[in-house]
Design an enzyme around this catalytic site. Structure first.
Site, PDB file in Angstrom:
ATOM      1  N   ARG A  17      28.066  67.957  13.427  1.00 18.79           N
ATOM      2  CA  ARG A  17      27.686  69.257  12.832  1.00 18.79           C
ATOM      3  C   ARG A  17      28.856  70.240  12.771  1.00 18.79           C
ATOM      4  O   ARG A  17      29.029  70.911  11.753  1.00 18.79           O
ATOM      5  CB  ARG A  17      26.506  69.861  13.604  1.00 18.79           C
ATOM      6  CG  ARG A  17      25.186  69.127  13.375  1.00 18.79           C
ATOM      7  CD  ARG A  17      24.065  69.713  14.210  1.00 18.79           C
ATOM      8  NE  ARG A  17      24.390  69.645  15.631  1.00 18.79           N
ATOM      9  CZ  ARG A  17      23.730  70.307  16.580  1.00 18.79           C
ATOM     10  NH1 ARG A  17      22.736  71.104  16.244  1.00 18.79           N
ATOM     11  NH2 ARG A  17      24.077  70.188  17.839  1.00 18.79           N
ATOM     12  N   ASN A  35      20.409  68.996  13.341  1.00 13.39           N
ATOM     13  CA  ASN A  35      20.025  67.683  13.875  1.00 13.39           C
ATOM     14  C   ASN A  35      18.522  67.554  13.792  1.00 13.39           C
ATOM     15  O   ASN A  35      17.795  68.461  14.225  1.00 13.39           O
ATOM     16  CB  ASN A  35      20.416  67.557  15.354  1.00 13.39           C
ATOM     17  CG  ASN A  35      21.835  67.074  15.542  1.00 13.39           C
ATOM     18  OD1 ASN A  35      22.486  66.649  14.588  1.00 13.39           O
ATOM     19  ND2 ASN A  35      22.312  67.132  16.769  1.00 13.39           N
TER      20      ASN A  35
END
EC number: 6.2.-.-
Length: 727
Positions: A17, A35
């Site tokens: 990320r 996520n």
């Protein structure tokens, strides 16, 4: 317009990320990344959105792996910024990253006197450290790991929440102020274990190093369990450990300070170096150069590996010799993961314990690999490699989207495999299911994977052997059961790893496996595809005199098979010939053939540990000897000429070993020419590096590499059968 991506693979807990965040900022894109238990979800808007995927693929974090990308065009919503959102829970299909050795960046910080984690034994970041061993559930967030009991200090929290920091959402993040602590334990005169007090962490490590130098046996907690450790150069210490552990001769693995130290004791190839220094840091089997008494007597190989945790590196700051680092367990049981169990089971083996209070949720042993020329094979798939997740490579409409498949593997070197949606997962090595402890671990691993993936199997696939513990467990479940023949499962595992279609000529050689005719197979030649197989050749069956005991004591079995005049030279001649008239199971095992050749030639009196026959035959193989025996190729191939040769040349180890291996290679090559099909080789016998190398040069066959070539791959073949045959 807006583009939505769903990305799957190893994309959580690996700095994925933050990488997306940096790329989005660089390209001036707006949107978010998060996520989910289904993978990573990204939505982007902006003029440069078409450049996003190329930039992402070029800048993946070291541990990340993309298996699939799904995209969707949506209406423009006008995002104001790019942000990282909180995790979402959906159906759980994302991959769990294996534990990874400490990275160079963390090591640099650990040895920087100005860094706040100077000499900190639990340093980690998103590119390294524990993953599978600390996870209780997914998504992989701190609250779902054994780190949840350690409240982050304000400095760690700042790093954890900074998308541009290497420790952004590194779930095991910690420091001296907020993280796990080491604990040194010793046994007092009354036999009770007590913790010792020290001023700081480094003095605890220094103290344990001092005890290792003094010849003591210590237990050190690692990523996936405890190691039993002693000075590998101290013959008395090694002998003491063997005596206490009741492990008289099976080789010990050794950990070395660095590659140069390994080179002092071993002859290693470039491929060995690549495996030893890889980010997974497995145990690698390599050629001996200098003999260390008691480590791996009789054979010419060592199992070597490098430090892979910060603690290991700090320990070697005080040691200048290799150490034994073998799994802490009772023989054939799983590696021990907490000190209470360690004290209960191995209190008489160890003198000191170096423990810590970061709980190991999921035990995980060290992986074992071996270079074969420029290739490699896996003998134990565990730390660093497993859980091993693969996407379905078949082109049959995501063939197992409707069925959840649980494959429970073999009895030895057990693993389990899961198949669901378009995912396939291989568990870390579980071990031999020969004790209550190992059976409990097998069942616990199944429950762990059910929990992690919210998985409930529709079908269970197992071996045909009625006495395998995995088979007995499967048949006790209230589920639809399918059974796949053991050696066919080996072939299927290779087909799965290489995504093979069509027919293949399969040489599957191992020690044991339940055959379709109720006998014990093990020297098999199949023509096989994804759906079926035909047994076209096999070793002529012989009696397994003594049943399972013949695995360790091949003497009677061997002498019963050879010619009368040769048999009379052996002291067990009369009893062997008499027992040959008794009722014993029949086998076509190539593994037993190796045992008998080793016994008849005088290399062994009995099998002191599994695999010694093959390693001795490999040790004595001489490439200058080209002699071989021409075996008659029939459906049942008679190996008695090989056994007679071994007996007639007793004591000539090089000649016997070389002729035996040359005969096998010649036989495989001749059969391959008859059928003119692409070749697969598999089964535990092909762990023999010499045999596999020679066959590979002649035939360039397919064989398992990252999936274990031995019984550790059987669950993969079982699951593959389900993927390709159950609709």
């Amino acid at each position: 317009m807006r583009v939505k991506y769903k990305i799957n693979g190893i994309v959580q807990g690996v700095g994925f990320r933050p990488t997306v965040y940096k790329i989005a900022k660089k390209l001036n894109l707006k949107g978010y990344v998060l996520n989910s238990s289904d993978g990573v979800i990204i939505e982007i808007e902006g003029e440069n959105k078409d450049k996003f995927l190329d930039e992402l693929k070029k800048n993946l974090p070291p541990l990340a792996r993309i298996d699939s990308i799904e995209s969707e065009i949506l209406d423009f919503v006008g995002f104001k910024d790019f942000v990282i959102k909180e995790s979402q829970n959906t159906q759980k299909t994302t991959s769990i990253s294996p534990d990874i050795a400490v990275c160079d960046d963390c090591l640099k910080e650990m040895y920087d006197k100005n860094d706040r984690r100077y000499l900190y034994p639990f340093i980690n970041c998103t590119n390294c450290g524990p993953r599978y061993t600390i996870i209780e559930n997914i998504p992989y967030d701190r609250k779902n790991t054994s780190m949840k009991k350690f409240k982050m200090c304000k400095f760690c929290e700042i790093e954890y929440n900074d998308p541009l920091n290497r420790r952004y959402h590194a779930q095991p993040i910690s420091c001296y102020d907020c993280g796990p602590k080491l604990d040194v334990k010793r046994k007092d005169d009354s036999g009770k274990w007590k913790s010792l007090n020290f001023d700081d962490e480094i003095h605890k490590i220094k103290y344990i190093a001092k005890k290792i130098k003094e010849g003591k046996n210590v237990a050190i907690k690692g990523l996936g369990g405890f190691h039993l450790v002693c000075d590998a150069t101290n013959e008395e210490a090694v002998g003491n450990l063997r005596e206490r552990k009741r492990r008289p001769s099976k080789p010990f693995a050794m950990m070395f300070k660095n590659l140069d130290m390994i080179k002092d004791y071993c002859d290693i190839t470039d491929k060995d170096v690549a495996l030893i220094t890889s980010k997974e840091k497995p145990i690698v089997l390599v050629k001996k150069k200098k003999d260390l008494k008691g480590i791996a007597d009789k054979i010419d190989r060592y199992g070597v590996f490098l430090p892979y945790t910060p603690l290991h590196y700090l320990l070697f700051d005080f040691l200048d010799f290799p150490i034994v680092a073998t799994s802490a367990n009772i023989s054939d049981e799983p590696i021990i993961r907490d000190s209470d169990e360690l004290i209960e089971k191995l209190s008489n083996v160890i003198d000191y314990i170096l423990d810590n209070d970061r709980d190991i949720v999921n035990a995980c042993d060290d992986s074992v690999v071996q270079a074969v020329g420029d290739e490699y094979i896996t003998m134990r798939c565990a730390r660093g490699y497993a859980p091993l997740m693969e996407n379905d490579k078949s082109e049959n409409e995501k063939s197992y989207g409707k069925l959840n498949i649980l494959a429970v593997g073999a009895n030895q070197k057990n693993t389990i495999s899961l198949a669901f949606k378009d995912k396939f997962i291989l568990s870390p090595h579980i071990g031999d299911l020969g004790t209550l402890g190992s059976i409990e671990y097998f069942q616990r691993t199944i429950e762990t994977f059910r929990r992690l993936y919210e998985f409930e199997e529709d079908v269970i696939i197992c071996d045909k052997h009625p006495y395998y513990e995995s088979t007995k467990w499967a048949l006790s479940q209230d589920k639809k059961i399918f059974q796949v023949q053991h050696h066919y499962a080996h072939a299927l595992a290779t087909m799965f790893e290489h995504n093979l279609k069509g027919e293949y000529l399969c040489f599957i050689f191992d020690g044991t496996g339940y055959g379709d005719d109720g006998t014990i197979w093990g020297g098999e030649v199949f023509i096989a595809n994804r759906n079926d197989y035909k047994r076209i050749h096999h070793i002529k069956p012989f009696k397994l005199i003594g049943g399972e005991k013949a695995v360790k004591n091949p003497a009677n079995m061997a002498v019963a098979l050879i010619d009368e005049e040769l048999a009379k030279n052996y002291p067990n001649y009369k009893i062997a010939k008499a027992l040959n008239n008794a009722s014993f199971p029949l086998t076509s095992s190539m593994g037993r053939m190796f045992d008998m050749v080793a016994f008849l030639s005088g290399m062994i009196e009995k099998n002191e540990w599994e695999g010694i026959s093959g390693l001795l035959i490999e040790k004595y193989y001489n490439p200058e000897i080209n002699e071989k025996i021409e075996l008659k190729i029939e459906k049942e191939i008679d190996f008695r000429p090989v056994l007679n040769f071994a007996a007639a040349n007793r004591g000539e180890f090089e000649r016997v070993s070389s002729v035996f291996i040359n005969t096998l290679v010649d036989l495989i090559e001749k059969i391959a020419k008859i059928y003119d099909l692409p070749v697969i080789v598999g089964g535990g016998v092909f762990q023999n590096k010499t045999l596999l190398t020679l066959v590979n040069k002649r035939l360039n066959p397919y064989f398992n590499k990252k999936i274990p070539i031995n019984d550790g791959g059987v669950s993969v073949g079982q699951a593959a059968w389900g993927i390709w045959n159950l609709k």
